[in-house]
Design a protein around this motif. Sequence first.
Motif: not given
Length: 463
Positions: A121-126, A152-155
């Motif tokens: 998993t990686n996090y990107y500000p945008d 996309d796992i923002n859910d």
Amino acid sequence: MRIKLGTKIGLTYLLIIFTVMLVFGYLIMHDIDQSFISERKNVLLGYANIIAERAAPYLPRQDAAYLNYLAEDFGESIGHRVLIFATDGTVLGDSSGLNQGQVLTVPVVASALQGESVSQTNYYPDFGRLLYLAVPVAAGKQIVGAIFISADINDIDRRLAQTRNRLFLAATGSAVVAFLLSLLLARIITVPVARLTRAATKMSAGDYGYQVKGSSRDELGQLAASFNEMSKKIQQEDKVRRQFIADASHELRSPVAALKVLVESLLLKPPESKEETLEFLTDINGQLDRLSKLVNDLLLLSKIEKNESSLKKEPVSIKQLLIEVKENLKPLAAAKQIEITITAGDNILWPVDRDMLYRAVYNLVDNAIKYSSAKSEVLLSSTANEENLTISVKDQGIGIAQEHLAKLFTRFYRVDKARERATGGIGLGLSIVQEIVNLHGGRVSVNSAPGCGTEFVISLPYN
């Protein structure tokens, strides 16, 4: 600012609950997050393996048209970006069309080309959090490419945020309820404590005997019961102290007053003869002897009570001690033609403080002589077994009425005050006997009846 005990207890419970909920929330949120990601990973892994199986025949000959179609079809179907890589890192299929035909270096793809199925998993500000997953594509035993899925796992983060909010509300509600309950429980604790504090304050102000109300059977109830018992004892001790001071003051006043009268008589009218001077001096000396005996007895009692006179036990010949008492009191006995008879074994050696025991026996024999009729007998005897030593002092005197026996060992108590003063008694001799015997861990008893004489018995344990 002074914070009440109840508030402290409530705040302590609140802090504990928040700390527990914080740790619990962190652990459970971490587990939920990992569970969601693992579930999503397993789903994507299934899709990736299906794509790999379909792409395997076309990757060796790098059929870009079909592979790009395959990537677009699955990308649209699963709602995530799908890339198909050749072994040299060239993108042969891209569901988004952004990197078609380009050579990309992606760490998880590099691992997949080595034969591993990898995810991270990686996090990107945008974009927020993205899940990368890559699986190798094999044709026979040869790795011919790799499938890469970017999801996309923002859910998941949104679901976690909802769960976190619910936990926070639950923690806040629990904390409020716990705080209110803790205040109620603290009141149950602090009310008895407040009563004890109030009682201690009253006792410190001199209200001895003050009792704490309360009937609980817990530790605070036991503390209150112990306090009440202590309060009763202090009250009794205070009464004894006050009575002792009053009695001592009275006893000291008598010889001091007598001395003052004698001295004033000498000042007002000097003696006219040697005989008169001798009479005055004899009376003064007698009063001084009485005053000295009273002060010495009071000091001895005080030292015994404070354990300042620590026992110096050693094996003592009891018969020899009784003989010494007899010899020292022989003049007093001879004045009334009283015979002191000793009955004691020659081999009785007992661990006692010699000086203390001598004083106790001396006081008893002295009393026996003073209250015996002329030409009578005082019996002084001793017996012993392996555990106890018994010393008996028995006279043939006037005896003591039953109602006086229980008070005999009370300080300054006298059965016949006029007779006591005539014999020089001040009412401390038997008190000293009892304190000395108690210091040895023993007991002293008395048997008497009017006209039948009196017997005092000292019993001392070996240890």
